[in-house]
Design a protein around this motif. Structure first.
Motif, PDB file in Angstrom:
ATOM      1  N   LYS A  86     -25.263 -21.843  -3.982  1.00  0.00           N
ATOM      2  CA  LYS A  86     -25.355 -23.082  -3.209  1.00  0.00           C
ATOM      3  C   LYS A  86     -25.040 -24.319  -4.031  1.00  0.00           C
ATOM      4  O   LYS A  86     -24.866 -25.395  -3.481  1.00  0.00           O
ATOM      5  N   ARG A  88     -27.355 -25.603  -5.858  1.00  0.00           N
ATOM      6  CA  ARG A  88     -28.571 -26.317  -5.474  1.00  0.00           C
ATOM      7  C   ARG A  88     -29.298 -26.807  -6.716  1.00  0.00           C
ATOM      8  O   ARG A  88     -29.431 -26.073  -7.694  1.00  0.00           O
ATOM      9  N   SER A 173     -31.370 -22.763   3.404  1.00  0.00           N
ATOM     10  CA  SER A 173     -30.272 -22.748   4.370  1.00  0.00           C
ATOM     11  C   SER A 173     -28.979 -22.314   3.666  1.00  0.00           C
ATOM     12  O   SER A 173     -28.781 -22.604   2.482  1.00  0.00           O
ATOM     13  N   ASN A 175     -25.889 -23.034   3.156  1.00  0.00           N
ATOM     14  CA  ASN A 175     -24.793 -23.988   2.995  1.00  0.00           C
ATOM     15  C   ASN A 175     -24.758 -24.424   1.543  1.00  0.00           C
ATOM     16  O   ASN A 175     -25.750 -24.279   0.827  1.00  0.00           O
ATOM     17  N   SER A 181     -26.564 -27.879   7.421  1.00  0.00           N
ATOM     18  CA  SER A 181     -27.026 -26.498   7.556  1.00  0.00           C
ATOM     19  C   SER A 181     -26.188 -25.762   8.605  1.00  0.00           C
ATOM     20  O   SER A 181     -25.773 -26.343   9.599  1.00  0.00           O
ATOM     21  N   TYR A 261     -28.246 -33.107   4.517  1.00  0.00           N
ATOM     22  CA  TYR A 261     -27.933 -32.844   5.922  1.00  0.00           C
ATOM     23  C   TYR A 261     -26.832 -33.736   6.482  1.00  0.00           C
ATOM     24  O   TYR A 261     -26.902 -34.176   7.616  1.00  0.00           O
TER      25      TYR A 261
HETATM   26 MG    MG Z   1     -31.106 -26.863   3.255  1.00  0.00          MG
END
Ligand code: MG
Ligand code: TXA
Length: 366
Positions: A86, A88, A173, A175, A181, A261
């Motif tokens: 991700k 992330r 999520s 993405n 998402s 988002y």
């Molecule tokens: Mg998320």
């Protein structure tokens, strides 16, 4: 594409996975997009997903809120892989998905009366409970923190996989960081193909926005991320619950970060009485109407001058189901601006208003 469109949150239908070369340029790896629409396909998808999860792989699975990128929550290396896929930030903890209160309790060091009440009322469903973590939960899952987010999802495929695998699944999520998402397997595929071995197609997510996150490790409990289960429903079941994090200066839930988002197009939330007023605001921002996609539910402008006008249902549940799907669609169609009609300020709309606010906050910086 011009004209007025009615949104039901279903898959946008213009995506053909065979037209996308899913191979990862470095590994040559391809992503399987696995259907589940017959009992045989469903069973085969479950078996394959469990085999991959047991081998420490990450796979994209449907949930009723949004698609998740799942790994065995006990396996540190597999959870680290989620963060890599991700891109992330490591300080953002991941929710652990369970089936049944017993498995949920095994993830928590302490279980409170509020946890029992909320679980009984809203699980399986779009609610995440934050509790002190059990010692076996790896710090990779909780980003080094002492609490863990736990959710029992209602999607039948996700439930079946967790039940048959017998272990909880860590899943954010599905993405890449800072993207919207995904609410369909196609959204996941478009974002992550080549990076993961499998996306299981379980249909469009019927809630459509991420779960409500409630922190039960503080008194009174706090809603860290609003969602379709709103604070009034939560309070009716479990007593006083406050909206928003404690003002401690510590970021308790990175979902609160504003840069989250957001679609690629600049998103603006606007109230307008009539078309002239809408038009005037567009001129103020220097937006060419041809690049503007309007998402309206009540005051629907005529479609001729805009890139696209989409009518989203005026009911918070149906609206949430359709919202991300419409943002994805606007991006696919190359919208420059997404102009969203302002939604009501009541509790039922809180989760939707929250995502709209975050998406518009990011877009201001471009
Ligand atoms: Mg998320
Ligand atoms: O509906 C959902 O929650 C979906 C599906 C896949 O279950 N998951 C999801 O995960 O939205 P993610 O990682 O995109 O968002 C999880 C949110 C983040 O805002 C994260 O900071 C917060 O939950 N969170 C997770 N664990 C937490 C914890 N221990 N304390 C505070 N916040 C936590």
């Amino acid at each position: 594409m011009r004209g007025i469109h009615f949104s039901d949150g279903a898959c946008s239908g213009c995506f053909d996975p065979l037209s996308v070369d899913s191979a990862d340029p470095e590994t040559g790896r391809r992503t399987e997009l696995v259907p589940t629409h017959t009992p045989e396909l469903f069973a085969a998808a479950v078996a394959r997903a469990i085999e991959l999860l047991r081998a420490g792989e990450v796979v994209a699975l449907p949930t009723e809120t949004v698609y998740g990128l799942a790994a065995d929550a006990r396996n540190r290396a597999a959870v680290r892989r989620i963060f890599e896929v991700k891109n992330r930030p490591l300080e953002n903890p991941v929710i652990v998905h369970v089936v049944g209160e017993e498995m949920a309790r095994s993830c928590a060091a302490q279980w409170s009366p509020e946890a029992s009440q909320l679980a009984a009322a809203f699980w399986p469903g779009p609610l995440t409970l934050v509790l002190p973590k059990s010692s076996w939960i790896p710090e990779e899952v909780t980003a080094g923190g002492r609490t863990v987010g736990i959710r029992w999802p209602s999607h039948p495929l996700m439930q079946r996989i967790i039940r048959e695998a017998g272990f909880p699944l860590a899943a954010p999520s599905a993405n890449r960081a800072n993207e919207i998402s995904p609410t369909t397997a196609q959204h996941v595929y478009a974002s992550l193909s080549g990076r993961i071995p499998m996306v299981v197609d379980g249909g469009a997510s019927h809630v459509g926005i991420e779960s409500t996150v409630v922190d039960l490790s503080v008194r009174p409990p706090r809603v860290l991320r609003p969602g379709i289960i709103h604070e009034e429903s939560l309070s009716a079941v479990a007593g006083e619950i406050r909206l928003g994090p404690e003002d401690s200066g510590i970021l308790r839930s990175p979902g609160q970060l504003e840069r989250h988002y957001a679609p690629k197009a600049r998103l603006k939330v606007v109230a307008w009485e009539d078309e002239r007023e809408l038009r005037r605001q567009l001129i103020q921002w220097g937006a060419d109407p041809a690049g503007v996609h309007v998402l309206a539910y009540q005051r629907v402008p005529s479609a001729e001058e805009y890139g696209r006008v989409c009518v989203i249902p005026h009911d918070p549940l149906a609206y949430a189901r359709a919202m991300y799907s419409e943002w994805h669609r606007c991006d696919e169609l190359g919208a420059r601006w997404i102009v969203v009609e302002k939604v009501p300020e009541t509790a039922e709309w809180r989760g939707i208003a929250d995502r709209l606010q975050r998406a518009s906050a990011q877009s201001v910086e471009g």
